[in-house]
Write a protein that holds these residues in place. Structure first.
Motif, PDB file in Angstrom:
ATOM      1  N   VAL A 206     -12.952  -1.212  -7.696  1.00 29.26           N
ATOM      2  CA  VAL A 206     -11.667  -1.128  -7.028  1.00 29.26           C
ATOM      3  C   VAL A 206     -11.914  -0.840  -5.546  1.00 29.26           C
ATOM      4  O   VAL A 206     -12.192   0.275  -5.156  1.00 29.26           O
ATOM      5  N   ALA A 207     -11.826  -1.888  -4.789  1.00 34.78           N
ATOM      6  CA  ALA A 207     -12.050  -1.724  -3.354  1.00 34.78           C
ATOM      7  C   ALA A 207     -10.837  -1.004  -2.765  1.00 34.78           C
ATOM      8  O   ALA A 207      -9.780  -0.959  -3.372  1.00 34.78           O
ATOM      9  N   ILE A 208     -11.028  -0.453  -1.600  1.00 34.48           N
ATOM     10  CA  ILE A 208      -9.882   0.135  -0.913  1.00 34.48           C
ATOM     11  C   ILE A 208      -9.006  -1.014  -0.441  1.00 34.48           C
ATOM     12  O   ILE A 208      -9.484  -1.951   0.186  1.00 34.48           O
ATOM     13  N   VAL A 209      -7.751  -0.977  -0.801  1.00 31.94           N
ATOM     14  CA  VAL A 209      -6.860  -2.076  -0.432  1.00 31.94           C
ATOM     15  C   VAL A 209      -6.439  -1.911   1.033  1.00 31.94           C
ATOM     16  O   VAL A 209      -5.891  -0.879   1.411  1.00 31.94           O
ATOM     17  N   PRO A 210      -6.742  -2.916   1.859  1.00 30.32           N
ATOM     18  CA  PRO A 210      -6.382  -2.783   3.275  1.00 30.32           C
ATOM     19  C   PRO A 210      -4.894  -3.052   3.506  1.00 30.32           C
ATOM     20  O   PRO A 210      -4.280  -3.861   2.812  1.00 30.32           O
ATOM     21  N   GLY A 211      -4.342  -2.357   4.458  1.00 33.64           N
ATOM     22  CA  GLY A 211      -2.944  -2.566   4.837  1.00 33.64           C
ATOM     23  C   GLY A 211      -2.817  -3.676   5.864  1.00 33.64           C
ATOM     24  O   GLY A 211      -3.825  -4.302   6.237  1.00 33.64           O
ATOM     25  N   ILE A 212      -1.607  -3.928   6.350  1.00 35.43           N
ATOM     26  CA  ILE A 212      -1.398  -5.067   7.250  1.00 35.43           C
ATOM     27  C   ILE A 212      -2.085  -4.875   8.614  1.00 35.43           C
ATOM     28  O   ILE A 212      -2.219  -5.820   9.377  1.00 35.43           O
ATOM     29  N   ASP A 213      -2.546  -3.652   8.899  1.00 33.99           N
ATOM     30  CA  ASP A 213      -3.291  -3.445  10.148  1.00 33.99           C
ATOM     31  C   ASP A 213      -4.788  -3.285   9.895  1.00 33.99           C
ATOM     32  O   ASP A 213      -5.555  -2.963  10.808  1.00 33.99           O
ATOM     33  N   GLY A 214      -5.207  -3.469   8.638  1.00 38.37           N
ATOM     34  CA  GLY A 214      -6.642  -3.397   8.327  1.00 38.37           C
ATOM     35  C   GLY A 214      -7.117  -2.019   7.896  1.00 38.37           C
ATOM     36  O   GLY A 214      -8.153  -1.885   7.268  1.00 38.37           O
ATOM     37  N   ARG A 215      -6.324  -0.970   8.209  1.00 39.37           N
ATOM     38  CA  ARG A 215      -6.705   0.351   7.707  1.00 39.37           C
ATOM     39  C   ARG A 215      -6.274   0.440   6.254  1.00 39.37           C
ATOM     40  O   ARG A 215      -5.517  -0.392   5.764  1.00 39.37           O
ATOM     41  N   LYS A 216      -6.733   1.479   5.532  1.00 37.34           N
ATOM     42  CA  LYS A 216      -6.350   1.633   4.126  1.00 37.34           C
ATOM     43  C   LYS A 216      -4.825   1.584   3.989  1.00 37.34           C
ATOM     44  O   LYS A 216      -4.111   2.221   4.768  1.00 37.34           O
ATOM     45  N   MET A 217      -4.337   0.801   3.004  1.00 37.74           N
ATOM     46  CA  MET A 217      -2.889   0.709   2.843  1.00 37.74           C
ATOM     47  C   MET A 217      -2.339   2.058   2.391  1.00 37.74           C
ATOM     48  O   MET A 217      -2.742   2.595   1.370  1.00 37.74           O
ATOM     49  N   SER A 218      -1.443   2.590   3.196  1.00 37.04           N
ATOM     50  CA  SER A 218      -0.931   3.928   2.904  1.00 37.04           C
ATOM     51  C   SER A 218       0.425   4.115   3.560  1.00 37.04           C
ATOM     52  O   SER A 218       0.647   3.661   4.689  1.00 37.04           O
ATOM     53  N   LYS A 219       1.298   4.778   2.817  1.00 43.63           N
ATOM     54  CA  LYS A 219       2.641   4.990   3.344  1.00 43.63           C
ATOM     55  C   LYS A 219       2.595   5.727   4.687  1.00 43.63           C
ATOM     56  O   LYS A 219       3.368   5.453   5.584  1.00 43.63           O
TER      57      LYS A 219
END
Ligand code: TRP
Length: 335
Positions: free
Chosen positions: A193-206
């Motif tokens: 389970v890779a860290i899922v990237p967010g739309i800016d490339g950092r870890k997807m996080s609220k």
């Protein structure tokens, strides 16, 4: 698997899996691929217990409407994502209030300096927030969740690994004082389970505001996908898939062969970022649509959802009741 030989018959007992989810608002693609999908994939392999950690949520949410709305939402989200109540015991932590009793016994054998070493506590403390006692005691309530069920494995994100270690320590401490009572749980950190990237490339996080909502409308999902950050290469220019945020998200959806084709198109040039985003959007909607329909079905049948969770709590209570009697006896409160 643990095997038992009884009257010459071998029983294959599945190992017990337990995990809790905090009801903390709308879920996103990162929650799905980083956690929920794992529970769904593992539900056949393990004797699974998954609960809504509403008591833990009160450490941060002290608003009746918000908390109850979040609890219902997380229940709907998990059912919609494919947790099957026939296979997984789904319940709400506050219904299994034996955990608070067990947490109290644990509190009395836990020292403050030991809890002060918890990373989550240190982080909160560093931000100079005033910490409530519930938040300070978070690892002990979590230890009670895990140990009360005799869980073998606890699938958690890497950030929760320390909490499972706290549960192991607490089990050992209790066993030393009162005699062997608890087994030592293992964290199950899924390697693929890779860290899922967010739309800016950092870890997807609220907290980074870089999420793609899982149960948003088509429009909301599209808006997030179109905002994925890229460099400014023209459609004709060759592009590097490995540094592209869109490509990183494609990896969650495409199989090896499909990825290879896409990769070649990136390197060759001629594929615009816009087209790559549109392809990704199509993939996301393909995943989300059936789940969204299932969610709507449950949303129209909230009584059914309540019934699922009430039945789960009954089963969980049945599983822990004998153990709690043994514990009360060992502690000395049962006379
Ligand atoms: N701390 C977990 C989280 O925030 C939620 C949780 C509470 C949990 N109790 C648990 C997870 C027991 C696994 C086992 O994600």
């Amino acid at each position: 698997m643990q095997n038992y030989l009884i009257f010459g018959i071998i029983y294959y007992m599945k190992k017990r899996l337990l995990s809790g989810i905090q009801p903390s608002g709308t879920i996103h693609i990162g929650n799905y691929f980083g956690a929920i999908k794992q529970f769904v994939d593992l539900q056949d392999k393990y004797d699974s217990y998954v609960f809504i950690a509403d008591l833990h949520a009160i450490t941060t949410i002290q608003n009746k409407e918000e908390l109850s709305k979040n609890i219902i939402n997380v229940a709907l989200d998990y059912l919609a994502c494919g947790l099957d109540p026939e296979k997984v015991c789904l319940f709400k932590q506050s219904d299994l209030f034996e955990v608070t009793e067990l947490a109290w016994y644990f509190n009395c054998i836990t020292t403050m300096p030991y809890l002060e070493r918890a990373t989550a506590y240190k982080d909160a403390h560093m931000k100079a927030k005033e910490i409530n006692v519930g938040l300070f005691d978070y690892p002990i309530l979590m230890a009670a969740d895990i140990l009360i069920q005799d869980a073998d494995v606890v699938p958690v994100g890497a950030d929760q690994k320390q909490h499972v270690e706290y549960a192991r320590d607490t089990a050992q401490k209790f066993n030393k004082i009162y005699g062997k009572t608890f087994k030592l749980p293992e964290p199950l950190i899924l390697k693929n389970v890779a860290i899922v990237p967010g739309i800016d490339g950092r870890k997807m996080s609220k907290s980074y505001k870089n999420t793609i909502p899982l149960f948003g409308t088509d429009e909301e999902i599209k808006k997030a996908v179109m905002k994925i950050v890229t460099d400014s290469k023209t459609p004709e220019e060759p592009k590097d898939p490995d540094s592209c945020n869109i490509y990183a998200l494609h990896k969650l959806f495409l199989n090896e062969g499909e990825l290879k084709v896409l990769r070649e198109r990136y390197i060759k040039g001629g594929l615009s970022y816009k087209e790559s985003k549109e392809m990704l959007l199509t993939e996301i909607l393909k995943l989300v649509k059936p789940m969204r329909e299932k969610r709507e079905m449950y949303e129209k049948n909230l009584d059914l959802v309540r019934e699922i969770f009430e039945n789960g709590a009954k089963k969980a209570k049945f599983v822990v009741s004998e153990k709690m009697n043994i514990i009360r006896n060992k502690v000395g409160v049962k006379i």
